[in-house]
Design a protein around this motif. Structure first.
Motif, PDB file in Angstrom:
ATOM      1  N   TRP A 176       0.832  -1.206   0.000  1.00 27.93           N
ATOM      2  CA  TRP A 176       0.000   0.000   0.000  1.00 27.93           C
ATOM      3  C   TRP A 176       0.870   1.261   0.000  1.00 27.93           C
ATOM      4  CZ3 TRP A 176       0.372   3.825   3.566  1.00 27.93           C
ATOM      5  CH2 TRP A 176       0.946   3.527   4.811  1.00 27.93           C
ATOM      6  N   GLY A 177       2.054   1.174   0.625  1.00 25.03           N
ATOM      7  CA  GLY A 177       2.960   2.320   0.620  1.00 25.03           C
ATOM      8  C   GLY A 177       3.523   2.592  -0.763  1.00 25.03           C
ATOM      9  N   ILE A 178       3.809   1.525  -1.516  1.00 28.65           N
ATOM     10  CA  ILE A 178       4.290   1.688  -2.892  1.00 28.65           C
ATOM     11  C   ILE A 178       3.211   2.346  -3.748  1.00 28.65           C
ATOM     12  CG2 ILE A 178       4.935   0.429  -4.973  1.00 28.65           C
ATOM     13  CD1 ILE A 178       7.194   0.554  -3.051  1.00 28.65           C
ATOM     14  N   VAL A 179       1.961   1.880  -3.594  1.00 30.17           N
ATOM     15  CA  VAL A 179       0.852   2.483  -4.345  1.00 30.17           C
ATOM     16  C   VAL A 179       0.716   3.958  -3.999  1.00 30.17           C
ATOM     17  CG1 VAL A 179      -1.654   2.446  -4.686  1.00 30.17           C
ATOM     18  CG2 VAL A 179      -0.383   0.294  -4.546  1.00 30.17           C
ATOM     19  N   GLN A 180       0.818   4.258  -2.722  1.00 30.79           N
ATOM     20  CA  GLN A 180       0.694   5.655  -2.294  1.00 30.79           C
ATOM     21  C   GLN A 180       1.805   6.521  -2.878  1.00 30.79           C
ATOM     22  OE1 GLN A 180       1.439   6.920   1.942  1.00 30.79           O
ATOM     23  NE2 GLN A 180      -0.747   7.373   1.882  1.00 30.79           N
ATOM     24  N   LEU A 181       3.035   6.049  -2.829  1.00 34.86           N
ATOM     25  CA  LEU A 181       4.149   6.808  -3.380  1.00 34.86           C
ATOM     26  C   LEU A 181       3.995   7.018  -4.885  1.00 34.86           C
ATOM     27  CD1 LEU A 181       7.238   5.349  -1.469  1.00 34.86           C
ATOM     28  CD2 LEU A 181       6.292   7.654  -1.282  1.00 34.86           C
ATOM     29  N   CYS A 182       3.516   6.004  -5.590  1.00 31.76           N
ATOM     30  CA  CYS A 182       3.300   6.146  -7.040  1.00 31.76           C
ATOM     31  C   CYS A 182       2.259   7.229  -7.333  1.00 31.76           C
ATOM     32  CB  CYS A 182       2.870   4.817  -7.648  1.00 31.76           C
ATOM     33  SG  CYS A 182       4.173   3.564  -7.698  1.00 31.76           S
ATOM     34  N   LEU A 183       1.195   7.272  -6.537  1.00 30.88           N
ATOM     35  CA  LEU A 183       0.174   8.300  -6.743  1.00 30.88           C
ATOM     36  C   LEU A 183       0.703   9.677  -6.356  1.00 30.88           C
ATOM     37  CD1 LEU A 183      -2.946   6.324  -5.522  1.00 30.88           C
ATOM     38  CD2 LEU A 183      -2.550   7.182  -7.831  1.00 30.88           C
ATOM     39  N   PHE A 184       1.554   9.754  -5.341  1.00 30.98           N
ATOM     40  CA  PHE A 184       2.178  11.032  -4.997  1.00 30.98           C
ATOM     41  C   PHE A 184       3.068  11.521  -6.138  1.00 30.98           C
ATOM     42  CE2 PHE A 184       2.013  10.261  -0.100  1.00 30.98           C
ATOM     43  CZ  PHE A 184       0.659  10.520  -0.127  1.00 30.98           C
ATOM     44  N   ILE A 185       3.781  10.596  -6.761  1.00 28.06           N
ATOM     45  CA  ILE A 185       4.622  10.960  -7.906  1.00 28.06           C
ATOM     46  C   ILE A 185       3.752  11.442  -9.065  1.00 28.06           C
ATOM     47  CG2 ILE A 185       6.195  10.035  -9.654  1.00 28.06           C
ATOM     48  CD1 ILE A 185       7.308   8.172  -7.479  1.00 28.06           C
ATOM     49  N   ALA A 186       2.627  10.762  -9.303  1.00 24.13           N
ATOM     50  CA  ALA A 186       1.709  11.198 -10.356  1.00 24.13           C
ATOM     51  C   ALA A 186       1.173  12.594 -10.059  1.00 24.13           C
ATOM     52  CB  ALA A 186       0.548  10.197 -10.488  1.00 24.13           C
ATOM     53  N   ALA A 187       0.870  12.852  -8.797  1.00 28.59           N
ATOM     54  CA  ALA A 187       0.403  14.189  -8.412  1.00 28.59           C
ATOM     55  C   ALA A 187       1.484  15.230  -8.653  1.00 28.59           C
ATOM     56  CB  ALA A 187      -0.011  14.190  -6.937  1.00 28.59           C
ATOM     57  N   CYS A 188       2.719  14.871  -8.329  1.00 24.35           N
ATOM     58  CA  CYS A 188       3.843  15.785  -8.570  1.00 24.35           C
ATOM     59  C   CYS A 188       3.985  16.092 -10.055  1.00 24.35           C
ATOM     60  CB  CYS A 188       5.123  15.169  -8.007  1.00 24.35           C
ATOM     61  SG  CYS A 188       6.623  16.113  -8.343  1.00 24.35           S
ATOM     62  N   LEU A 189       3.853  15.080 -10.883  1.00 22.91           N
ATOM     63  CA  LEU A 189       3.965  15.293 -12.330  1.00 22.91           C
ATOM     64  C   LEU A 189       2.841  16.186 -12.849  1.00 22.91           C
ATOM     65  CD1 LEU A 189       4.967  11.687 -13.490  1.00 22.91           C
ATOM     66  CD2 LEU A 189       6.436  13.708 -13.293  1.00 22.91           C
ATOM     67  N   ALA A 190       1.622  15.983 -12.326  1.00 27.09           N
ATOM     68  CA  ALA A 190       0.509  16.846 -12.739  1.00 27.09           C
ATOM     69  C   ALA A 190       0.786  18.291 -12.345  1.00 27.09           C
ATOM     70  CB  ALA A 190      -0.795  16.360 -12.104  1.00 27.09           C
ATOM     71  N   GLY A 191       1.338  18.487 -11.149  1.00 27.65           N
ATOM     72  CA  GLY A 191       1.682  19.839 -10.716  1.00 27.65           C
ATOM     73  C   GLY A 191       2.775  20.451 -11.560  1.00 27.65           C
ATOM     74  N   LEU A 192       3.783  19.643 -11.929  1.00 26.19           N
ATOM     75  CA  LEU A 192       4.862  20.167 -12.765  1.00 26.19           C
ATOM     76  C   LEU A 192       4.344  20.584 -14.138  1.00 26.19           C
ATOM     77  CD1 LEU A 192       7.770  17.693 -11.901  1.00 26.19           C
ATOM     78  CD2 LEU A 192       7.608  20.114 -11.285  1.00 26.19           C
ATOM     79  N   VAL A 193       3.424  19.800 -14.692  1.00 26.47           N
ATOM     80  CA  VAL A 193       2.831  20.178 -15.981  1.00 26.47           C
ATOM     81  C   VAL A 193       2.083  21.502 -15.843  1.00 26.47           C
ATOM     82  CG1 VAL A 193       1.129  19.534 -17.723  1.00 26.47           C
ATOM     83  CG2 VAL A 193       2.672  17.803 -16.796  1.00 26.47           C
ATOM     84  N   ALA A 194       1.347  21.670 -14.738  1.00 22.10           N
ATOM     85  CA  ALA A 194       0.626  22.929 -14.519  1.00 22.10           C
ATOM     86  C   ALA A 194       1.588  24.099 -14.408  1.00 22.10           C
ATOM     87  CB  ALA A 194      -0.224  22.820 -13.250  1.00 22.10           C
ATOM     88  N   VAL A 195       2.718  23.889 -13.729  1.00 20.27           N
ATOM     89  CA  VAL A 195       3.709  24.960 -13.568  1.00 20.27           C
ATOM     90  C   VAL A 195       4.373  25.274 -14.903  1.00 20.27           C
ATOM     91  CG1 VAL A 195       5.931  25.526 -12.523  1.00 20.27           C
ATOM     92  CG2 VAL A 195       4.125  24.532 -11.125  1.00 20.27           C
ATOM     93  N   VAL A 196       4.734  24.241 -15.656  1.00 16.09           N
ATOM     94  CA  VAL A 196       5.407  24.453 -16.943  1.00 16.09           C
ATOM     95  C   VAL A 196       4.482  25.161 -17.929  1.00 16.09           C
ATOM     96  CG1 VAL A 196       6.355  23.260 -18.960  1.00 16.09           C
ATOM     97  CG2 VAL A 196       7.010  22.530 -16.653  1.00 16.09           C
ATOM     98  N   CYS A 197       3.203  24.785 -17.922  1.00 16.11           N
ATOM     99  CA  CYS A 197       2.259  25.394 -18.870  1.00 16.11           C
ATOM    100  C   CYS A 197       1.892  26.824 -18.486  1.00 16.11           C
ATOM    101  CB  CYS A 197       0.985  24.548 -18.954  1.00 16.11           C
ATOM    102  SG  CYS A 197       1.246  22.934 -19.718  1.00 16.11           S
ATOM    103  N   TRP A 198       2.137  27.204 -17.247  1.00 14.04           N
ATOM    104  CA  TRP A 198       1.902  28.598 -16.850  1.00 14.04           C
ATOM    105  C   TRP A 198       3.116  29.413 -17.274  1.00 14.04           C
ATOM    106  CZ3 TRP A 198       3.032  30.956 -11.472  1.00 14.04           C
ATOM    107  CH2 TRP A 198       2.655  32.310 -11.460  1.00 14.04           C
ATOM    108  N   ALA A 199       2.960  30.240 -18.268  1.00  2.00           N
ATOM    109  CA  ALA A 199       4.069  31.017 -18.812  1.00  2.00           C
ATOM    110  C   ALA A 199       3.767  32.498 -18.675  1.00  2.00           C
ATOM    111  CB  ALA A 199       4.309  30.654 -20.274  1.00  2.00           C
ATOM    112  N   PRO A 200       4.096  33.120 -17.536  1.00  2.00           N
ATOM    113  CA  PRO A 200       3.785  34.545 -17.333  1.00  2.00           C
ATOM    114  C   PRO A 200       4.398  35.445 -18.379  1.00  2.00           C
ATOM    115  CG  PRO A 200       4.461  33.509 -15.276  1.00  2.00           C
ATOM    116  CD  PRO A 200       4.740  32.523 -16.367  1.00  2.00           C
TER     117      PRO A 200
END
Length: 730
Positions: A638-662
């Motif tokens: 269950w910890g491995i599953v949780q870490l994988c989902l945390f990594i997926a969340a991090c990637l989604a956040g990075l995409v949001a940051v990269v796509c924000w181009a002030p």
């Protein structure tokens, strides 16, 4: 301290049951170890003094320009400095001492701390782009200037200041307690607590006096470097080399397994190692994992088998509310200041991207330290087991030789860095709140030099109050007081979260905070009737949102701050969009905020929502509690599953940051609504600069120098509309 443990260190050449070579036989005794540590700590503090002197020069330049308040509480810092100061502010002393303690007691439930930081960044991406833009356009200096600008009433401003100031006092007290516990562990309680806390107060106040916010940010940069070095070296050079990596240390029957007596001869002595004959005799007695009078040590699954069971319902609820409550963390005053001092939207963007990656570097070592302490705890002396997990592992490492102890010294300096950086930031944030209260209640036209002096007095008063609380409380009580701290801070969620995006009424926000604080106070005194289902902090916040919804739905008419219908003059100065029927008291409407954001854009809200969904999906809710879990790389499944989902969340956040181009959005021109009531001329900003109006000015000291442009006509041969008399005068 005396010898911390029996012979269990990886790579040991001594036969089972025989002692290792002692420090004294290596010519390396505890006295010389302490001298080395004290020298390193002194050198570290000396480096901070040097940085503070440099900060004083930066502050003096701003003072020479006539900006006393901005010189002390503000500034403009580039992306690298902003990343480092935010890193050292987010990762407080609890990261270095509290997370190992939780991992030692609760095992892999502590993985929630990785997702916690990701949730904090999600909240940052929603709040900070708008707060930073408003700080530039409308000259904010206090963390709650937005509340005054958006709602315009004294009562809500004071309530918001209260919800920000009290948590900071508790936060500083917690840092002082952590600092005292760390130093007493290093010195074997030879230094009294009052002397340690007093020394910390003096150091913090000196740093603030020397350079103000410049001192805080620059010392944060040094402290972040120390923490990063420690976080990178600990898992590999220290723990992995000495005790084995988690996949090696976790399984049943691992290579580091040894058996020790379940009772030591004395509290300051480690339990004796069981002899080969006792081990060969086989299991006996009620203890199925050990032998007669012996217990296992060195293998996590054998010492703590419960760590590899599916989390209980209580653990699942704790993880859910813990992650959810992190959405309020960016509203801490000293955190809001980090958004204000960003030199540009681009710097803010890079900071948020870096903070998405930070938990995998900063939180992992603390979890590994706690798990290592749990695995080897049976082999430690009773005195060492009474220490925190961080101090116990430090003691274990320090016995291995000079290089290991040097690393322990770096870890100690990292702990000091985490505590000091958080404490001085919190003190500065509380001081700025106090100044805001003074200006709004006593003297709105007070000179800046006087305000800086008041801020300094408030800092001294806060240190005195925190000193008194720290002398009355203990580390074991931190959990209770932090619950109250978070409860007060979360009352600000409707004010900022809804106020930045929706037309929430001032009365609704005020009644919501008041009811939430009242519910929190009552439940702290009499208890939480919903304790089995929801923490009292969340019950109080739920009451807040319910009251906000009820009052918001009640039919009311717009009124001035005095409670009377607005006069023509007040109405002309208030930006009210008829299509939204904005009911706030202040002159900042949600439509005006969106107008400011047109040129610079914002992170994608769907991607932020996806990030939050991934984090919450990582909560282990899908299996029967208590079920044994298979082990993958030393971690329960269950910890491995949780870490994988945390990594997926991090990637989604990075995409949001990269796509924000002030810088790309800044070239766009804001098109004003074609209405007869729109007399405010649009200010078109280039690059990182946001659109403003002639009714506001950029903050002093910021880099966003706006360019005033005429409102474009409908056709090229049509003259632009004339400026109103009011706009010309302003």
């Amino acid at each position: 301290l005396p010898s911390a443990s029996a012979s269990f260190v990886r790579g040991s050449s001594a036969p089972l049951g025989e002692p290792e070579m002692t420090d004294a036989s290596n010519g390396y005794d505890s006295t010389s170890r302490n001298v080395v540590l004290y020298m390193l700590v002194f050198a570290y503090l000396l480096s901070l003094v040097g940085v503070s002197v440099l900060a004083r020069r930066r502050k003096a330049k701003a003072q020479a320009a006539g900006h006393e308040l901005q010189a002390h509480f503000g500034g403009s810092f580039n992306a690298p400095l902003l990343i480092l100061t935010t890193f050292s502010t987010v990762y407080s002393g609890f990261t270095v001492t509290g997370i190992p303690a939780e991992a030692s007691k609760r095992g892999f439930v502590s993985l929630r701390w990785v997702g916690a930081t990701v949730m904090i960044v999600a909240s940052m991406m929603v709040l900070y782009p708008r707060l930073r833009r408003l700080a530039v356009e409308r000259r904010y200096s206090s963390p709650i200037d937005f509340v005054a600008d958006r709602f315009g009433t004294m009562r809500l401003r004071l309530l918001s200041a209260l919800c920000g100031f009290c948590p900071m006092l508790i936060y500083v007290t917690a840092q002082m307690l952590s600092f005292a516990a760390m130093v007493q562990g290093i010195t074997s309680d030879s230094v009294p607590r009052w002397a340690i806390i007093l020394l910390l107060c003096i150091v913090l106040l000196v740093f603030e006096k020397l350079g103000g916010m410049n001192s805080v940010v620059l010392t944060d940069a040094v402290q972040s470097v120390v923490m990063l070095i420690s976080f990178i070296l600990v898992p590999f050079v220290a723990l992995g080399a000495a005790f084995g990596f988690l996949p090696e240390m976790a399984p049943v029957g691992c290579s580091s397994l040894t058996y020790v007596r379940d009772v030591a001869a004395a509290p300051d002595e480690a339990p004796a190692t069981c002899s080969n004959e006792e081990v060969a005799a086989g299991p006996s007695g009620a203890n199925s994992t050990g032998f007669a009078g012996c217990v296992p040590a060195g293998c996590l699954a054998m010492v703590r088998p419960a760590f590899y069971e599916y989390p209980t319902s209580k653990d699942q609820a704790d993880i859910f509310f813990f992650l959810l409550n992190m959405l309020a963390a960016p509203l801490q005053p000293h955190m809001v200041q980090r958004a204000y001092v960003a030199s540009s939207d681009q710097a803010l963007r890079l900071m948020m991207g870096a903070m998405l990656l930070a938990p995998f570097i900063a939180q992992t070592p603390g979890i590994l330290i706690g798990l290592t302490e749990a695995a080897y705890a049976p082999a430690l002396s009773e005195e060492v087991r009474q220490l925190t997990a961080f101090s116990a592992v430090s003691e274990m490492l320090s016995e291995q030789g000079v290089m290991q102890y040097l690393l322990v010294s770096v870890m100690t300096c990292a702990t000091m860095a985490a505590i000091m950086s958080t404490a001085d930031s919190a003190i500065m944030g509380a001081s700025s709140l106090a100044i805001d209260v003074y200006r709004s209640t006593a003297d709105g036209s007070a000179p800046e030099r006087l305000l800086v002096k008041i801020g300094g007095l408030v800092s001294v008063g806060m240190c005195i109050a925190a000193f008194g609380l720290a002398m009355m409380l203990s580390v074991s009580q931190l959990g209770s007081i932090i619950v109250f701290q978070n409860g007060m801070l979360m009352q600000l969620l409707p004010v900022f979260g809804l106020g930045l995006y929706f037309g929430i009424k001032e009365l609704a926000a005020t009644c919501g905070i008041a009811s939430g604080l009242l519910a929190l106070l009552v439940m702290v005194i009499v208890g939480n009737p919903l304790d089995q289902y929801m923490p009292l902090v969340n019950v109080s916040v739920f009451a807040n949102f319910v009251v906000v919804a009820i009052v918001q739905l009640l039919p009311t008419t717009a009124s001035s701050p005095s409670g009377q219908p607005p006069t023509t003059e007040v109405a002309s100065e208030t930006v009210v969009e008829a299509d939204e029927q904005f009911q706030g008291f202040g002159d900042l409407a949600p439509t005006k905020i969106r107008e400011y954001m047109v040129a610079v854009g914002e992170p994608s809200k769907p991607l932020i929502a996806l990030l939050i969904m991934f984090v919450l999906a990582g909560i282990p809710w899908y299996r029967t509690p208590g079920t044994p879990e298979p082990m993958i790389w030393g971690i329960p499944r269950w910890g491995i599953v949780q870490l994988c989902l945390f990594i997926a969340a991090c990637l989604a956040g990075l995409v949001a940051v990269v796509c924000w181009a002030p810088e790309a959005g800044g070239s766009k021109k804001a098109v004003a609504a074609d209405t007869s009531s729109s007399n405010a001329e649009v200010v078109v900003a280039a690059s990182d600069q946001a659109p403003a109006t002639l009714l506001s000015a950029p903050a002093s000291g910021q880099k966003d120098d706006v360019e005033v442009a005429k409102h474009p006509g409908q056709h090229s041969d049509v003259d632009p509309p004339q400026c109103s008399d009011q706009a010309v005068v302003l």
